[in-house]
Design a protein around this motif. Structure first.
Motif, short mmCIF file in Angstrom:
data_model
loop_
_atom_site.label_atom_id
_atom_site.label_comp_id
_atom_site.label_asym_id
_atom_site.label_seq_id
_atom_site.Cartn_x
_atom_site.Cartn_y
_atom_site.Cartn_z
N ALA A 1 44.87 34.49 -34.06
CA ALA A 1 46.07 33.76 -33.64
C ALA A 1 45.80 32.68 -32.58
N THR B 1 54.54 31.14 -37.15
CA THR B 1 53.41 31.05 -38.07
C THR B 1 52.60 32.33 -37.94
N SER B 2 52.57 33.13 -39.01
CA SER B 2 51.89 34.43 -38.99
C SER B 2 50.44 34.26 -39.39
N VAL B 3 49.54 34.94 -38.65
CA VAL B 3 48.10 34.74 -38.82
C VAL B 3 47.43 36.07 -39.17
N ASN C 1 54.89 25.31 -40.09
CA ASN C 1 54.84 25.94 -41.41
C ASN C 1 55.23 25.01 -42.56
N TRP D 1 44.04 29.67 -34.13
CA TRP D 1 44.95 28.79 -34.88
C TRP D 1 45.81 27.98 -33.91
N ALA D 2 46.22 28.60 -32.81
CA ALA D 2 47.00 27.86 -31.80
C ALA D 2 46.17 26.71 -31.24
N PHE E 1 52.51 30.95 -32.83
CA PHE E 1 51.62 31.71 -33.71
C PHE E 1 51.66 33.18 -33.30
N THR F 1 55.57 25.23 -31.25
CA THR F 1 54.82 25.90 -32.31
C THR F 1 54.44 27.29 -31.83
N SER G 1 50.88 31.29 -28.37
CA SER G 1 50.23 32.29 -29.21
C SER G 1 50.53 33.68 -28.66
#
Length: 574
Positions: free
Chosen positions: A479, A363-365, A505, A482-483, A329, A327, A296
């Protein structure tokens, strides 16, 4: 060259004996084959999914050759430079030297400029030259200017001056209507069902990308109050250019919120580097080499402030991350659709979005404003936008908009993605395509009812020893939370005999294209907009389905995680 040059004023030449740090970015081999592999590995419906590459496998097939890497090292050493770091993936090479050595080796001159924000920086005013034998291998020479500085995206709302004592700790905050505690968050976003089945981060590692040092004791104090974990916190410094500043509040916000949602996380890796382009890229290169499953970052910079070579170098590293099953973020920023508003170096304050959130393998938050029915039960969400409220020092809005660099990826496809604002012009996408849109997802970011975190003056002068408990908001809070969900999903998958989910995504949009799964797994945010104080004529409004204010929306944790794992298992080889 720096995009700031046209709006800057020449001051003079740089001291030729000044030492500066640089890096050279290299292209991977077999780019078409690598692109094909990544497309297969991230798409759910692919029948050619053969599993993610390991950090040992990637260099064997796709990294620049060892011969090329050694030849480049030899060239730099023969020119008088000192090699400061090499990487197993051979996508970056760090070195330093004097300005005179830089000018002679790359056939340029470095000058001092005064930028539009009044800050002085050095930069080259012509493109560097390298020996012809390296022409097809080099992406960029990084560090020829020091104009760029990334900003954190967290907002400090207020300090808590009175703390009601609890039986277990005399200074730990109790639940309060003015902020969210970890228990309230877990209830509102439906993580408790996982915790009850002992899915709490056991055996997992989460990494944070940071550009400031911090006080580990602050994180431990927070943990003792709210989490009581046994998490191993690893501080990993990259380079030697770290400076203590207000960014420490960002680091501690990221770490404490990650721990709050992962009460039994095994390892939290906090990477730190200096806030300049060379250190920034070196840290990403180190993280990709180490290959933690989930990363993140809450540091960003307006796309318009970045040169194309830096953006491409990031993308090469993020593509490797996707191939390895990592992954990433990134927060979209706190200035709404006016993404460059927080960057004082950019004179244009209208439409714009932040990098690295705009990158297609990230992955944009974005941010929402959460309302509760009682103290912790989910009620509804709107787009986070407090920019038209009376100034409080922490007004902001969910970052989101259209990339000027990236064509919309094939996985970014569901109702709402092609909308009245979609275009192929700003990124020069082919006919029939549109540009990449952000955010992908969102989560609560409103500092009016923000997250409680602990930060003392040991970390930064922004924080206080007398009132170390703070209420924060912003997409930088969204962010890492979500991570945490991706980390929990990895734990579920591994317990079921699967693998880490990797770049999620395609999975998120696959879920969102199914109305029943979308309704069960997401909170679709349909109210408000992310127009910063009316600068952009209402752009962009929240709508049903995907929108440029909140993306797919926020998560309903328990069903989303189970659905992500089920879809990931459909991939061949998973």
């Amino acid at each position: 060259m720096s995009p700031l040059l046209p709006s800057s004023h020449l001051q003079g030449q740089v001291d030729t004996q000044q030492r500066i740090s640089l890096s050279i970015g290299l292209r991977p081999q077999h780019q078409d084959s690598l692109n094909h592999y990544i497309q297969n590995v991230v798409h759910i419906t692919s029948t050619n999914h053969s599993g993610f590459l390991t950090p040992i496998q990637y260099p064997t097939t796709y990294s620049p050759t060892e011969t090329t890497y050694r030849a480049l090292i030899q060239f730099l050493q023969n020119t008088g430079f000192t090699i400061t770091h090499t990487y197993n993936h051979r996508l970056l090479l760090d070195f330093n030297g004097t300005v005179r050595q830089v000018e002679q080796a790359f056939h340029i001159l470095l000058y001092t400029y005064k930028g539009p924000d009044g800050q002085r920086y050095y930069a080259n005013n012509s493109d560097p030259l390298l020996p012809v034998r390296f022409a097809n291998d080099i992406v960029a020479i990084n560090g020829l200017n020091n104009a760029l500085h990334w900003h954190p995206t967290q907002l400090l709302a207020r300090r808590i001056t009175t703390i009601a004592p609890t039986p277990s700790h005399s200074t730990c905050p109790l639940p309060n209507k003015d902020y969210l505690t970890p228990d309230q968050f877990a209830t509102a976003y439906n993580l408790n069902g996982l915790y009850h089945t002992h899915i709490r981060g056991e055996g997992q590692t989460l990494a944070l990308f940071e550009l400031s040092p911090f006080a580990k004791s602050d994180i431990m104090t927070y943990d003792a109050c709210f989490v009581k974990s046994h998490t191993i916190i690893q501080e990993i410094r990259v380079g030697k250019h770290l400076k203590s500043d207000e960014g420490a509040l960002e680091v501690e916000t990221d770490a404490e919120l990650a721990l709050s949602a992962l009460p039994q996380l095994k390892v939290l890796k906090i990477y730190e580097a200096g806030n300049d382009v060379t250190s920034y890229l070196s840290q990403w290169a180190r993280i990709i080499q180490d290959a933690p499953a989930v990363i993140s970052t809450s540091w960003g910079l307006c796309e318009k402030a970045l040169d194309a070579a830096t953006i491409r170098q990031e993308n090469i590293l993020f593509a490797m991350a996707a191939a390895q099953g990592q992954t990433i973020f990134a927060s979209t920023g706190d200035t709404g659709s006016a993404g460059c508003l927080g960057d004082t170096t950019i004179p244009l304050k209208s439409i714009g979005i932040d990098d690295p959130a705009s990158q297609p393998f990230v992955t944009s938050v974005g941010g929402t404003s959460l309302s509760l029915k009682d103290t912790s039960t989910y009620s509804n969400e709107t787009t986070w936008n407090t920019t038209r409220e009376p100034p409080k020092g922490y007004n902001g809005a969910s970052g989101g908009g259209i990339s000027q660099y990236w064509v919309g990826p094939t996985w970014q496809n569901m109702p709402g993605v092609r909308n009245a604002y979609s275009t192929n012009k700003v990124c020069n996408a082919p006919v029939g395509k549109i540009c990449r849109e952000t955010p992908d997802v969102s989560l609560h970011a409103n500092a009016d009812h923000g997250y409680i975190i602990y930060c003392s003056a040991k970390a930064t002068k922004t924080c206080s020893n007398n009132t170390p408990w703070n209420v924060v908001g912003g997409t930088s809070a969204s962010a890492p939370l979500w991570a945490a969900v991706a980390t929990l999903a990895n734990e579920v998958s591994l317990r079921q005999g699967g693998h880490s989910l990797g770049f999620i995504n395609p999975l998120l949009y696959q879920i969102a294209r199914n109305p029943q799964k979308y309704s069960a797994c997401f909170h679709d945010v349909m109210k408000g907009n992310n127009d910063n104080n009316g600068l952009n004529d209402g752009r962009y409004p929240a709508t049903r389905g995907y929108d440029l204010a909140t993306g797919l929306g926020s998560y309903n944790g328990y069903p989303l995680i189970l659905t992500l794992v089920a879809l990931a298992r459909q991939r061949k080889g998973s």
